[in-house]
Enzyme design. Structure first.
Site, PDB file in Angstrom:
ATOM      1  N   ASN A   1      34.670  38.856  43.017  1.00 37.31           N
ATOM      2  CA  ASN A   1      36.004  39.121  42.764  1.00 37.31           C
ATOM      3  C   ASN A   1      36.528  40.241  41.629  1.00 37.31           C
ATOM      4  O   ASN A   1      37.638  40.026  41.313  1.00 37.31           O
ATOM      5  CB  ASN A   1      36.781  37.713  42.505  1.00 37.31           C
ATOM      6  CG  ASN A   1      36.271  36.433  43.342  1.00 37.31           C
ATOM      7  OD1 ASN A   1      36.441  36.693  44.490  1.00 37.31           O
ATOM      8  ND2 ASN A   1      35.984  35.257  42.736  1.00 37.31           N
ATOM      9  N   ARG A   2      35.660  41.115  41.408  1.00 38.86           N
ATOM     10  CA  ARG A   2      35.785  42.251  40.656  1.00 38.86           C
ATOM     11  C   ARG A   2      36.221  41.622  39.314  1.00 38.86           C
ATOM     12  O   ARG A   2      36.716  42.508  38.156  1.00 38.86           O
ATOM     13  CB  ARG A   2      37.167  42.938  41.081  1.00 38.86           C
ATOM     14  CG  ARG A   2      37.053  43.656  42.265  1.00 38.86           C
ATOM     15  CD  ARG A   2      35.789  44.679  42.180  1.00 38.86           C
ATOM     16  NE  ARG A   2      35.489  45.632  43.359  1.00 38.86           N
ATOM     17  CZ  ARG A   2      34.838  45.348  44.401  1.00 38.86           C
ATOM     18  NH1 ARG A   2      34.122  44.171  44.345  1.00 38.86           N
ATOM     19  NH2 ARG A   2      34.776  46.188  45.415  1.00 38.86           N
ATOM     20  N   LEU A   3      35.771  40.462  38.801  1.00 36.38           N
ATOM     21  CA  LEU A   3      36.044  39.910  37.578  1.00 36.38           C
ATOM     22  C   LEU A   3      34.578  40.378  36.592  1.00 36.38           C
ATOM     23  O   LEU A   3      33.844  39.575  36.173  1.00 36.38           O
ATOM     24  CB  LEU A   3      36.192  38.559  37.459  1.00 36.38           C
ATOM     25  CG  LEU A   3      37.466  38.208  38.308  1.00 36.38           C
ATOM     26  CD1 LEU A   3      37.574  36.383  38.079  1.00 36.38           C
ATOM     27  CD2 LEU A   3      38.731  38.673  37.481  1.00 36.38           C
TER      28      LEU A   3
END
Length: 214
Positions: A191-193
């Site tokens: 999630n692009r975290l």
């Protein structure tokens, strides 16, 4: 181009970083990650993107190969008269970026470059393959040339000159040692975290460690 570049994306799933597991010395983590990249047989694990700044303040990047990590400094070799060499002669600040796509990892380093001692450059040069040593002697790196035949002719002429002799290192070729002041470790996450941890060298020689937002 028929491909919609905006739709190209990948989910990162191969790992994570936790602050509690990070060493106080970032060079220990760098060495671990580099060895893991080598063991995983990623493409060109020692390839590093080098960034310098021109006298006009314009950034410039190119790729070299890391050849050592000695006394806390990152070592690479090049032509001192090349574009990067000319930049570093005017401004020693430099950036290094390692990108290992297969492991979803990146390391970004900022520091100061200085030439390694001549004896160290001599020792490394003597270990290079014969043809690489000849190439280093004849290539006017970063300068315009007429065509490839110019290089080939110069290579043949120089190789003939050194038949039966130890090829000497030219004065315009040698190593740089980059002393890091800032090292960031990036690990891709879902999630692009992404996990990003920054080490910053303090005036007392210790490293400050902090997490950055992705």
């Amino acid at each position: 181009m028929n491909t919609n570049l905006a739709n190209i994306r990948q989910e990162y799933t191969k790992g994570g970083l936790r602050e509690a597991s990070l060493p106080e010395d970032p060079l220990l983590l760098f060495s671990q990650w580099l060895q893991e990249a080598i063991d995983a047989k990623v493409d060109e694990p020692t390839a590093v993107l080098v960034g310098t700044v021109s006298p006009e303040g314009r950034p410039s990047t190119r790729t070299v190969l890391l050849k050592g990590l000695h006394h806390g400094a990152f070592i690479f070799y090049t032509n001192y008269e090349s574009r990067k060499g000319q930049h570093l002669a005017q401004n020693p600040f430099i950036s290094l970026s390692f990108v290992w796509h297969q492991l979803e990892r990146q390391i970004h380093i900022e520091g100061i470059a200085h030439k390694v001692p001549s004896a160290e450059s001599d020792a490394y040069f003597s270990q290079r393959p014969y043809k690489s040593r000849i190439g280093a002697r004849i290539s006017p790196q970063s300068q315009p040339i007429k065509d490839r035949m110019q290089l080939i002719a110069a290579f043949v002429k120089e190789a003939t000159r050194w038949v039966g002799q130890e090829v000497a290192r030219p004065e315009h070729w040698g190593g740089y040692a980059v002393t890091p002041q800032r090292i960031e470790f990036w690990q891709g996450r879902r999630n692009r975290l992404h996990d990003r941890f920054l080490y910053t060298l303090q005036s007392d020689g210790k490293w400050q460690k902090e997490r950055l937002a992705p």
